[in-house]
Scaffold this motif. Structure first.
Motif, PDB file in Angstrom:
ATOM      1  N   ARG A 131      43.086   5.397  -5.104  1.00 15.55           N
ATOM      2  CA  ARG A 131      42.603   4.755  -3.871  1.00 15.55           C
ATOM      3  C   ARG A 131      42.474   3.254  -4.071  1.00 15.55           C
ATOM      4  O   ARG A 131      42.366   2.767  -5.196  1.00 15.55           O
ATOM      5  CB  ARG A 131      41.244   5.332  -3.453  1.00 15.55           C
ATOM      6  CG  ARG A 131      40.130   5.033  -4.409  1.00 15.55           C
ATOM      7  CD  ARG A 131      38.859   5.808  -4.062  1.00 15.55           C
ATOM      8  NE  ARG A 131      37.727   5.364  -4.854  1.00 15.55           N
ATOM      9  CZ  ARG A 131      37.486   5.727  -6.099  1.00 15.55           C
ATOM     10  NH1 ARG A 131      38.308   6.542  -6.726  1.00 15.55           N
ATOM     11  NH2 ARG A 131      36.442   5.271  -6.739  1.00 15.55           N
ATOM     12  N   HIS A 146      26.113   7.541  -8.227  1.00 19.51           N
ATOM     13  CA  HIS A 146      26.696   8.870  -8.449  1.00 19.51           C
ATOM     14  C   HIS A 146      27.474   8.898  -9.756  1.00 19.51           C
ATOM     15  O   HIS A 146      27.878   7.864 -10.284  1.00 19.51           O
ATOM     16  CB  HIS A 146      27.645   9.253  -7.289  1.00 19.51           C
ATOM     17  CG  HIS A 146      28.842   8.355  -7.179  1.00 19.51           C
ATOM     18  ND1 HIS A 146      28.782   7.096  -6.634  1.00 19.51           N
ATOM     19  CD2 HIS A 146      30.126   8.515  -7.574  1.00 19.51           C
ATOM     20  CE1 HIS A 146      29.962   6.524  -6.691  1.00 19.51           C
ATOM     21  NE2 HIS A 146      30.820   7.360  -7.269  1.00 19.51           N
ATOM     22  N   ASP A 148      31.012  10.420 -10.767  1.00 22.20           N
ATOM     23  CA  ASP A 148      32.201  10.989 -10.117  1.00 22.20           C
ATOM     24  C   ASP A 148      32.391  12.437 -10.540  1.00 22.20           C
ATOM     25  O   ASP A 148      32.757  13.289  -9.731  1.00 22.20           O
ATOM     26  CB  ASP A 148      33.456  10.202 -10.508  1.00 22.20           C
ATOM     27  CG  ASP A 148      33.459   8.790  -9.954  1.00 22.20           C
ATOM     28  OD1 ASP A 148      32.843   8.551  -8.907  1.00 22.20           O
ATOM     29  OD2 ASP A 148      34.095   7.927 -10.588  1.00 22.20           O
ATOM     30  N   HIS A 248      27.274   5.285 -11.698  1.00 17.95           N
ATOM     31  CA  HIS A 248      27.629   3.965 -11.181  1.00 17.95           C
ATOM     32  C   HIS A 248      27.327   3.846  -9.693  1.00 17.95           C
ATOM     33  O   HIS A 248      27.093   4.849  -9.013  1.00 17.95           O
ATOM     34  CB  HIS A 248      29.102   3.642 -11.466  1.00 17.95           C
ATOM     35  CG  HIS A 248      30.065   4.614 -10.843  1.00 17.95           C
ATOM     36  ND1 HIS A 248      30.305   5.858 -11.366  1.00 17.95           N
ATOM     37  CD2 HIS A 248      30.836   4.521  -9.737  1.00 17.95           C
ATOM     38  CE1 HIS A 248      31.188   6.488 -10.616  1.00 17.95           C
ATOM     39  NE2 HIS A 248      31.520   5.700  -9.612  1.00 17.95           N
TER      40      HIS A 248
END
Ligand code: 6CS
Ligand code: FE
Length: 303
Positions: A131, A146, A148, A248
């Motif tokens: 992305r 969060h 990942d 992060h």
């Protein structure tokens, strides 16, 4: 399949130890790595690593042009792969760029990147997700705290911690335009989060993440344990590698300067997706790849 990392199943958060290596190639083979021992030590200890000057200025300028053109040509495009900012029409993310665009496919398959990823993950790899995050000036909103891996495990069925993100800065990432914040050492602990996964959660979470976010006490514990926070600033072209479970976040961008980053998530071919551990439906292929998992690296070179 046994769930080694349950999350979103209890009404109390829990912190457990990581059950997987951080560097998946035996450390006795450090001399074969495309990174120095100091770099490997840093990554293993902190869960992230920054690398400068891997790409030439010319290559970085070409990437900047490519992501600008993609943003411009998609201004009015209606597509699930294009995520808009919660309060405006500006583009927040474009997913699956390595699948949809030959140019980004070549970057994802760049030899220099793959050598590093193959070593850290100890196997052949494929792109699990790609992305561009634009975080436009004035309107770019935050990404909540969060891991990942917590999302990829729970919502996508990624079994083990054997994946990593490569973020290539495509604008200067300053301290003030919403750079990535990381909790050093947090990759060594897994926070089981509270809250059930709603069906089609990604439609909400890619704009504003609400579930799969650690509780305040767990976050405080991780930050204190790791001795503080790190900020991944750097000029355009700087690469930040971070382990799948490194905690992060990033703040919103109130400055006039966009913060544009290209992300490729690499997963080991030995760690392909299973059924989502949440029991909810699978997320779409443009967020979580299941079909194109052939090992990368034999054919492409960045032009
Ligand atoms: O849900 C996901 O897979 C994505 N969401 C965030 C906020 N970070 C990781 C990942 O790209
Ligand atoms: Fe993330």
């Amino acid at each position: 399949m046994q769930d080694f990392y349950p999350s979103r199943v209890s009404d109390k958060p829990q912190i457990t130890k990581r059950k997987d290596p951080v560097i998946h190639t035996d450390r006795r083979l450090d001399h074969e790595a495309p990174l120095s021992k100091e770099q490997l030590d840093f990554y293993e200890k902190n869960g992230f690593l920054q690398i400068e000057n891997l790409f030439s200025e010319k290559e970085v300028a070409a990437m900047q042009k490519a992501i600008f053109e993609l943003q411009d040509s998609n201004k009015h495009t209606q597509s699930d792969k294009i995520i808009r900012e919660p309060d405006s029409d500006e583009i927040r993310s474009i997913f699956s760029v390595d699948q949809d665009d030959e140019y980004f496919k070549n970057i994802a398959g760049d030899e220099r990147l793959l050598k590093i990823v193959n070593h850290l993950l100890g196997s052949d790899v494929y792109v699990h997700q790609s992305r561009i995050n634009y975080k436009p000036g004035f309107s770019g909103k935050e990404f909540n705290w969060h891991s990942d891996f917590e999302t990829w495990h729970t919502e996508d069925g990624m079994p083990r911690m054997r994946a990593l993100s490569m973020s290539i800065a495509l604008s200067d990432n300053y301290i003030h335009n919403g750079p990535l914040m990381l909790v050093p050492g947090s990759h060594n602990y897994y926070v089981s989060c509270v809250g059930e996964t709603p069906e089609n959660n990604y439609k909400q979470s890619l704009q504003t993440q609400k579930v799969g976010v650690p509780d305040n006490d767990s976050l405080k514990w991780l930050v204190e344990k790791g001795g503080g926070l790190s900020v991944a600033t750097g000029k355009a072209g700087t690469i930040t590698i971070f382990e799948s479970n490194t905690m992060h976040a990033s703040t919103s961008n109130m400055t006039p300067y966009p913060r544009n980053n290209l992300f490729m998530v690499y997963n080991s071919v030995e760690n392909k997706l299973l059924e989502p551990f949440s029991g909810a439906g699978k997320r779409p292929e443009y967020i979580a790849v299941r079909k194109t998992t052939e090992p990368l690296g034999k054919e492409t070179v960045l032009k």
